[in-house]
Design a protein around this motif. Sequence first.
Motif, mmCIF file in Angstrom:
data_model
loop_
_atom_site.group_PDB
_atom_site.id
_atom_site.type_symbol
_atom_site.label_atom_id
_atom_site.label_comp_id
_atom_site.label_asym_id
_atom_site.label_seq_id
_atom_site.Cartn_x
_atom_site.Cartn_y
_atom_site.Cartn_z
ATOM 1 N N ALA A 178 -6.604 3.443 -1.325
ATOM 2 C CA ALA A 178 -6.825 2.410 -0.306
ATOM 3 C C ALA A 178 -7.972 1.485 -0.685
ATOM 4 C CB ALA A 178 -7.104 3.068 1.042
ATOM 5 N N ALA A 209 0.824 -1.209 0.000
ATOM 6 C CA ALA A 209 0.000 0.000 0.000
ATOM 7 C C ALA A 209 0.855 1.256 0.000
ATOM 8 C CB ALA A 209 -0.929 -0.013 1.220
ATOM 9 N N ILE A 213 -3.658 -1.271 4.938
ATOM 10 C CA ILE A 213 -3.636 -0.522 3.679
ATOM 11 C C ILE A 213 -3.663 0.980 3.951
ATOM 12 C CG2 ILE A 213 -5.005 -0.004 1.622
ATOM 13 C CD1 ILE A 213 -5.877 -3.030 1.746
#
Length: 299
Positions: free
Chosen positions: A124, A65, A101
């Motif tokens: 996200a 992420a 994330i």
Amino acid sequence: MNTSVRVRVPASTANLGAGFDALGMALGLYDTVVVTVTGDETRVEVTGEGAGGVPTDEKHLVVRALRAGADALGLPLPGVFLRCHNAIPHARGLGSSAAAIVAGVAASYALAGKDLDEHALQVAAEFEGHADNAAASLYGGLVLAWSEGPRFRAVRLEPHSALAPVVLVPDAESATSVTRGLLPGNVPHTDAAFTAGRCALAVHALTVEPGLLLPATEDRLHQDYREPAWPETMRMVRELRGNGVPATVSGAGPTVFALPPGGTLPSGVDTTGFAVRALPVDRTGVVVEPAGLNGTNSR
């Protein structure tokens, strides 16, 4: 460019009954991640939940992420050292993946010296395919999430001050991919209409009139269909509701999310097999601050 940042991100519960993929709420249980740019290979240290069972290299979810956020911002990012302390149970329906994330995306923004914006939610939510948990971890409080084609959106609502959540967490784990596979392709029109009404009522009950939470958290869209994945979870949901406690399956389960008046479960409820924990509503969302190179606060 900053070189070391600390991120604290809350757990979340999603759906809240009939609000499937639409409603989410942040909870006061936190993962903390310190990201330090090193210039060499990526390394990850994990303590707490998931330690010994998650990747410690570029495959780690926070790292993936982080790099997605950096790419979206045009931020060149060499190797990093992640120190993760996890308090959110994994695969229990409390948004651990979304929290990881959000931590990575928020860290990328902080390293770039930028404030979080709507595009952070987009980055996200693309990992999860829906925005309810991610938006809750980002914004805190209660969120209403939706999509417009490929674009994910969410608004934050202020939860009523009387809400006192309790989660009941079993030892068993659950995978979203498995539980989604139990959902039918079509539902009866009467159930769809019921769900629309209850989801709208849930927004009102969660923000204005908690006395309506019991009917507001009824669901016909997903919980019963997924009972084969977690029969004990549904037993607990029904027992709580039979005792007047608003209760739902938390996200993809198997945790049960309850909103008992005063934050205390009735004494006669059999919670065998579940760890009972009171968790306040988190009203802040993700918090990012500078960190020293050793992971300490720089302030």
